[in-house]
Scaffold this motif. Sequence first.
Motif, PDB file in Angstrom:
ATOM      1  N   GLN A  64       1.135   2.023   9.095  1.00 32.34           N
ATOM      2  CA  GLN A  64       0.219   1.485   8.080  1.00 32.34           C
ATOM      3  C   GLN A  64      -0.255   0.077   8.446  1.00 32.34           C
ATOM      4  O   GLN A  64      -1.415  -0.283   8.166  1.00 32.34           O
ATOM      5  CB  GLN A  64       0.907   1.465   6.716  1.00 32.34           C
ATOM      6  N   ASP A  77      -8.841  -4.337   6.537  1.00 35.48           N
ATOM      7  CA  ASP A  77      -9.894  -4.659   5.572  1.00 35.48           C
ATOM      8  C   ASP A  77      -9.438  -5.739   4.596  1.00 35.48           C
ATOM      9  O   ASP A  77     -10.218  -6.644   4.242  1.00 35.48           O
ATOM     10  CB  ASP A  77     -10.302  -3.404   4.792  1.00 35.48           C
ATOM     11  N   SER A 115      -3.415   0.083  10.315  1.00 43.71           N
ATOM     12  CA  SER A 115      -4.493   0.863   9.711  1.00 43.71           C
ATOM     13  C   SER A 115      -5.693  -0.017   9.353  1.00 43.71           C
ATOM     14  O   SER A 115      -5.580  -1.238   9.211  1.00 43.71           O
ATOM     15  CB  SER A 115      -3.989   1.573   8.454  1.00 43.71           C
ATOM     16  N   GLN A 131       0.817  -1.215   0.000  1.00 42.63           N
ATOM     17  CA  GLN A 131       0.000   0.000   0.000  1.00 42.63           C
ATOM     18  C   GLN A 131       0.851   1.266   0.000  1.00 42.63           C
ATOM     19  O   GLN A 131       0.475   2.273  -0.606  1.00 42.63           O
ATOM     20  CB  GLN A 131      -0.947  -0.015   1.202  1.00 42.63           C
ATOM     21  N   ASP A 142      -7.112   0.089   6.511  1.00 43.45           N
ATOM     22  CA  ASP A 142      -6.915  -0.374   5.134  1.00 43.45           C
ATOM     23  C   ASP A 142      -6.304  -1.772   5.103  1.00 43.45           C
ATOM     24  O   ASP A 142      -6.709  -2.627   4.307  1.00 43.45           O
ATOM     25  CB  ASP A 142      -6.011   0.601   4.373  1.00 43.45           C
TER      26      ASP A 142
END
Length: 254
Positions: free
Chosen positions: A199, A207, A202, A156, A204
């Motif tokens: 990160q 998920d 996170s 990411q 994101d």
Amino acid sequence: MIRKYLKSNAVGLLLAGSTALSAQAFDLSAMTEAEEVEFGEAVRAYLLENPEVIMEAVAILQEREAQQEVARDVDLVAGNLDALHNDGFSWQGGNPDGDITIVEFLDYRCGYCKRAHPEVASLLAEDGNIRLIVKEYPILGEESVLASRFAIAVKQLHGDDAYKLAQDALMAMRGNVNEASLTRIAGEFGHDMAAIATQMNSEDVSDVIRDTRLLGQRMQISGTPSFVIGDHLLRGFLPQAGMQEIIADQRDNG
């Protein structure tokens, strides 16, 4: 199943040896208690004289169950094809326009995944018409989850090429997955571990792991590595030669 199979084989024996049973009596639900006992004794005698019939019946049953399992897997693949091929976050390698797509569910703490990693790489190098999609599927504990969070975070933040390097390093790792080992990998590729750590925690990243786990559950995948090759679901490790056979079969029947 075995009784139904043996029933037709025992008919001649029963009719020849019994005056009490008629052809209609072979409807088991219509048998009297005495007829059921006689039938059972006749079947037992038949099996004692022909024990190979049992193995034959078991082999037929196993073949039918295997065929049913393959059919179920084909349905599972078809019903989840969009999530398998187009989730929008899984890393893709090989030939993006390949005629065969391989989807690999992996865990970095899985010994068989580590064995499969060079086999898959060799397969892609030899066959330029395969697309590979990697599903992060950490199921072997907290270190597995930590490794997947690291790999996903790298992708990411730094893109597909950085992810592939991180994945290769994680597959080559033989020690524990922890902050020190991940910091070492990040440093080898010039990444800021503090940014990666942020990160990793996170939503994101969470998920991606959640959605992939839900997909794996729908696909009834309980172990790694697992592969979807075309419409074939392979649960477990298979050497390159075995995967090539499946690919050839998929192309022949595609």
